[in-house]
Motif scaffolding. Sequence first.
Motif, PDB file in Angstrom:
ATOM      1  N   ALA A 191       0.823  -1.214   0.000  1.00  0.00           N
ATOM      2  CA  ALA A 191       0.000   0.000   0.000  1.00  0.00           C
ATOM      3  C   ALA A 191       0.854   1.261   0.000  1.00  0.00           C
ATOM      4  O   ALA A 191       0.531   2.244  -0.664  1.00  0.00           O
ATOM      5  CB  ALA A 191      -0.942  -0.001   1.204  1.00  0.00           C
ATOM      6  N   THR A 192       1.968   1.228   0.745  1.00  0.00           N
ATOM      7  CA  THR A 192       2.827   2.415   0.831  1.00  0.00           C
ATOM      8  C   THR A 192       4.098   2.286  -0.002  1.00  0.00           C
ATOM      9  O   THR A 192       4.891   3.221  -0.056  1.00  0.00           O
ATOM     10  CB  THR A 192       3.233   2.669   2.304  1.00  0.00           C
ATOM     11  N   ARG A 193       4.285   1.115  -0.633  1.00  0.00           N
ATOM     12  CA  ARG A 193       5.468   0.844  -1.448  1.00  0.00           C
ATOM     13  C   ARG A 193       6.757   0.988  -0.619  1.00  0.00           C
ATOM     14  O   ARG A 193       7.770   1.466  -1.104  1.00  0.00           O
ATOM     15  CB  ARG A 193       5.529   1.786  -2.661  1.00  0.00           C
ATOM     16  N   ARG A 194       6.688   0.543   0.636  1.00  0.00           N
ATOM     17  CA  ARG A 194       7.854   0.623   1.502  1.00  0.00           C
ATOM     18  C   ARG A 194       8.326  -0.776   1.867  1.00  0.00           C
ATOM     19  O   ARG A 194       7.533  -1.728   1.950  1.00  0.00           O
ATOM     20  CB  ARG A 194       7.541   1.425   2.767  1.00  0.00           C
ATOM     21  N   VAL A 195       9.646  -0.889   2.107  1.00  0.00           N
ATOM     22  CA  VAL A 195      10.270  -2.178   2.389  1.00  0.00           C
ATOM     23  C   VAL A 195      11.077  -2.056   3.669  1.00  0.00           C
ATOM     24  O   VAL A 195      11.787  -1.062   3.883  1.00  0.00           O
ATOM     25  CB  VAL A 195      11.184  -2.608   1.214  1.00  0.00           C
ATOM     26  N   TRP A 196      10.972  -3.073   4.531  1.00  0.00           N
ATOM     27  CA  TRP A 196      11.738  -3.102   5.777  1.00  0.00           C
ATOM     28  C   TRP A 196      12.530  -4.401   5.852  1.00  0.00           C
ATOM     29  O   TRP A 196      12.079  -5.457   5.379  1.00  0.00           O
ATOM     30  CB  TRP A 196      10.824  -3.034   6.996  1.00  0.00           C
ATOM     31  N   LEU A 197      13.694  -4.327   6.470  1.00  0.00           N
ATOM     32  CA  LEU A 197      14.520  -5.498   6.743  1.00  0.00           C
ATOM     33  C   LEU A 197      14.927  -5.437   8.199  1.00  0.00           C
ATOM     34  O   LEU A 197      15.601  -4.486   8.630  1.00  0.00           O
ATOM     35  CB  LEU A 197      15.764  -5.502   5.844  1.00  0.00           C
ATOM     36  N   SER A 198      14.459  -6.401   8.965  1.00  0.00           N
ATOM     37  CA  SER A 198      14.714  -6.424  10.422  1.00  0.00           C
ATOM     38  C   SER A 198      14.274  -5.124  11.075  1.00  0.00           C
ATOM     39  O   SER A 198      14.948  -4.577  11.951  1.00  0.00           O
ATOM     40  CB  SER A 198      16.201  -6.692  10.706  1.00  0.00           C
ATOM     41  N   GLY A 199      13.148  -4.594  10.610  1.00  0.00           N
ATOM     42  CA  GLY A 199      12.602  -3.366  11.170  1.00  0.00           C
ATOM     43  C   GLY A 199      13.231  -2.096  10.663  1.00  0.00           C
ATOM     44  O   GLY A 199      12.828  -0.999  11.061  1.00  0.00           O
ATOM     45  N   ARG A 200      14.223  -2.205   9.785  1.00  0.00           N
ATOM     46  CA  ARG A 200      14.910  -1.028   9.247  1.00  0.00           C
ATOM     47  C   ARG A 200      14.420  -0.760   7.832  1.00  0.00           C
ATOM     48  O   ARG A 200      14.332  -1.664   7.002  1.00  0.00           O
ATOM     49  CB  ARG A 200      16.418  -1.270   9.235  1.00  0.00           C
ATOM     50  N   ALA A 201      14.076   0.495   7.551  1.00  0.00           N
ATOM     51  CA  ALA A 201      13.593   0.855   6.218  1.00  0.00           C
ATOM     52  C   ALA A 201      14.705   0.671   5.188  1.00  0.00           C
ATOM     53  O   ALA A 201      15.852   1.042   5.431  1.00  0.00           O
ATOM     54  CB  ALA A 201      13.094   2.293   6.205  1.00  0.00           C
ATOM     55  N   VAL A 202      14.350   0.095   4.051  1.00  0.00           N
ATOM     56  CA  VAL A 202      15.294  -0.115   2.958  1.00  0.00           C
ATOM     57  C   VAL A 202      14.912   0.824   1.811  1.00  0.00           C
ATOM     58  O   VAL A 202      13.781   0.784   1.325  1.00  0.00           O
ATOM     59  CB  VAL A 202      15.268  -1.578   2.458  1.00  0.00           C
ATOM     60  N   GLU A 203      15.840   1.676   1.419  1.00  0.00           N
ATOM     61  CA  GLU A 203      15.573   2.620   0.350  1.00  0.00           C
ATOM     62  C   GLU A 203      15.823   1.941  -0.999  1.00  0.00           C
ATOM     63  O   GLU A 203      16.929   1.516  -1.295  1.00  0.00           O
ATOM     64  CB  GLU A 203      16.475   3.856   0.487  1.00  0.00           C
ATOM     65  N   LEU A 204      14.776   1.858  -1.809  1.00  0.00           N
ATOM     66  CA  LEU A 204      14.868   1.229  -3.123  1.00  0.00           C
ATOM     67  C   LEU A 204      14.519   2.226  -4.219  1.00  0.00           C
ATOM     68  O   LEU A 204      13.688   3.116  -4.015  1.00  0.00           O
ATOM     69  CB  LEU A 204      13.918   0.028  -3.225  1.00  0.00           C
ATOM     70  N   THR A 205      15.158   2.069  -5.353  1.00  0.00           N
ATOM     71  CA  THR A 205      14.779   2.871  -6.519  1.00  0.00           C
ATOM     72  C   THR A 205      13.484   2.313  -7.091  1.00  0.00           C
ATOM     73  O   THR A 205      13.071   1.188  -6.757  1.00  0.00           O
ATOM     74  CB  THR A 205      15.870   2.814  -7.592  1.00  0.00           C
ATOM     75  N   PRO A 206      12.799   3.062  -7.963  1.00  0.00           N
ATOM     76  CA  PRO A 206      11.553   2.547  -8.562  1.00  0.00           C
ATOM     77  C   PRO A 206      11.736   1.205  -9.257  1.00  0.00           C
ATOM     78  O   PRO A 206      10.877   0.321  -9.145  1.00  0.00           O
ATOM     79  CB  PRO A 206      11.163   3.652  -9.550  1.00  0.00           C
ATOM     80  N   THR A 207      12.846   1.031  -9.966  1.00  0.00           N
ATOM     81  CA  THR A 207      13.068  -0.231 -10.664  1.00  0.00           C
ATOM     82  C   THR A 207      13.327  -1.361  -9.685  1.00  0.00           C
ATOM     83  O   THR A 207      12.823  -2.482  -9.858  1.00  0.00           O
ATOM     84  CB  THR A 207      14.247  -0.106 -11.642  1.00  0.00           C
ATOM     85  N   GLU A 208      14.102  -1.101  -8.644  1.00  0.00           N
ATOM     86  CA  GLU A 208      14.369  -2.130  -7.637  1.00  0.00           C
ATOM     87  C   GLU A 208      13.077  -2.559  -6.951  1.00  0.00           C
ATOM     88  O   GLU A 208      12.832  -3.757  -6.762  1.00  0.00           O
ATOM     89  CB  GLU A 208      15.371  -1.604  -6.610  1.00  0.00           C
ATOM     90  N   TYR A 209      12.252  -1.584  -6.586  1.00  0.00           N
ATOM     91  CA  TYR A 209      10.987  -1.937  -5.948  1.00  0.00           C
ATOM     92  C   TYR A 209      10.098  -2.716  -6.916  1.00  0.00           C
ATOM     93  O   TYR A 209       9.447  -3.692  -6.533  1.00  0.00           O
ATOM     94  CB  TYR A 209      10.242  -0.696  -5.453  1.00  0.00           C
ATOM     95  N   GLY A 210      10.059  -2.287  -8.178  1.00  0.00           N
ATOM     96  CA  GLY A 210       9.233  -2.976  -9.160  1.00  0.00           C
ATOM     97  C   GLY A 210       9.619  -4.436  -9.313  1.00  0.00           C
ATOM     98  O   GLY A 210       8.755  -5.321  -9.415  1.00  0.00           O
ATOM     99  N   LEU A 211      10.918  -4.720  -9.328  1.00  0.00           N
ATOM    100  CA  LEU A 211      11.375  -6.100  -9.453  1.00  0.00           C
ATOM    101  C   LEU A 211      11.032  -6.904  -8.205  1.00  0.00           C
ATOM    102  O   LEU A 211      10.536  -8.042  -8.292  1.00  0.00           O
ATOM    103  CB  LEU A 211      12.877  -6.126  -9.708  1.00  0.00           C
ATOM    104  N   LEU A 212      11.273  -6.313  -7.022  1.00  0.00           N
ATOM    105  CA  LEU A 212      10.945  -7.009  -5.780  1.00  0.00           C
ATOM    106  C   LEU A 212       9.437  -7.254  -5.677  1.00  0.00           C
ATOM    107  O   LEU A 212       8.993  -8.326  -5.234  1.00  0.00           O
ATOM    108  CB  LEU A 212      11.434  -6.185  -4.581  1.00  0.00           C
TER     109      LEU A 212
END
Length: 286
Positions: A191-212
């Motif tokens: 919903a927010t297009r946000r990614v976390w790893l072990s509770g830490r926000a991971v900054e992704l580019t649009p293409t990286e997020y799209g692939l994930l």
Amino acid sequence: MEAHGGRIRAESEGRGLGARFTFTIPAADGGVAASTALAAPAYARRASRGRLRILAVDDDPQALRYVRDAISRAGYAPIVTGDPEDVPRLMQEEKPHLVLLDLMLPGSDGIELMTGILRTADVPVIFVSVYGQEDVVARAFDMGASDYVVKPFSPTELAARIRAALRRRDAPDADEPAGPFELEDLSIDYATRRVWLSGRAVELTPTEYGLLYELSIHAGRVMTHDHLLVRIWGPERMGEPWLVREVVKRLRGKLSDAAADPKYIFTEPRLGYRMPAGDITEPYVT
């Protein structure tokens, strides 16, 4: 006509065919006295009513005329300029439906210019450049470009790339999954297009997020290179798996996911990639 600060500007206010011409004049010392561009917004507003508007930015007057004519013959309304400083004004006044950008512009980096455009307008941006190196193309896509066309190209190819980018822009999005995706220490909030790893926000580019995103919504299934290329870069990039490999490499680095012993992104040799099935939780409603 006016001349100031090394810049010469000429404008014509013909009936429905107003044109602005800017051009570069070599200085006596061999440098450049003025870096201006040829622009002909002759097809804007009244002439472009009912036609989609395409803004083209290129500091080569000959290339700009070629692109302008190709856009016009394809049935679009061209708005052209060779001066990067014109772009914010043209974006605001003409509200183009798509932007064509040369990668190397006087006093401006094309990718930085695209970033500024995408901050203020939701439009596809296609790069048109003589630079076709894989790392340059990957960076352009990674920062949000819809396509990348290497010069020289035919008017037919350019028109096809424009049509494809506009189709992708107008295509309805698939329904988002109901809730966040959870796998080990990885969490993806669709919903927010946000990614976390072990509770830490991971900054992704649009293409990286799209692939994930594409891998996670099909978790448990192998996504082929061509599937990922079509979904993220468009069908024009089929057969270029290096684009996928480049983004997967960066994603693994950001997710601390070793290729030799992965937890999140697994390589299927000669096929593509997959993510293990995780959990999609229902959103919490108060």
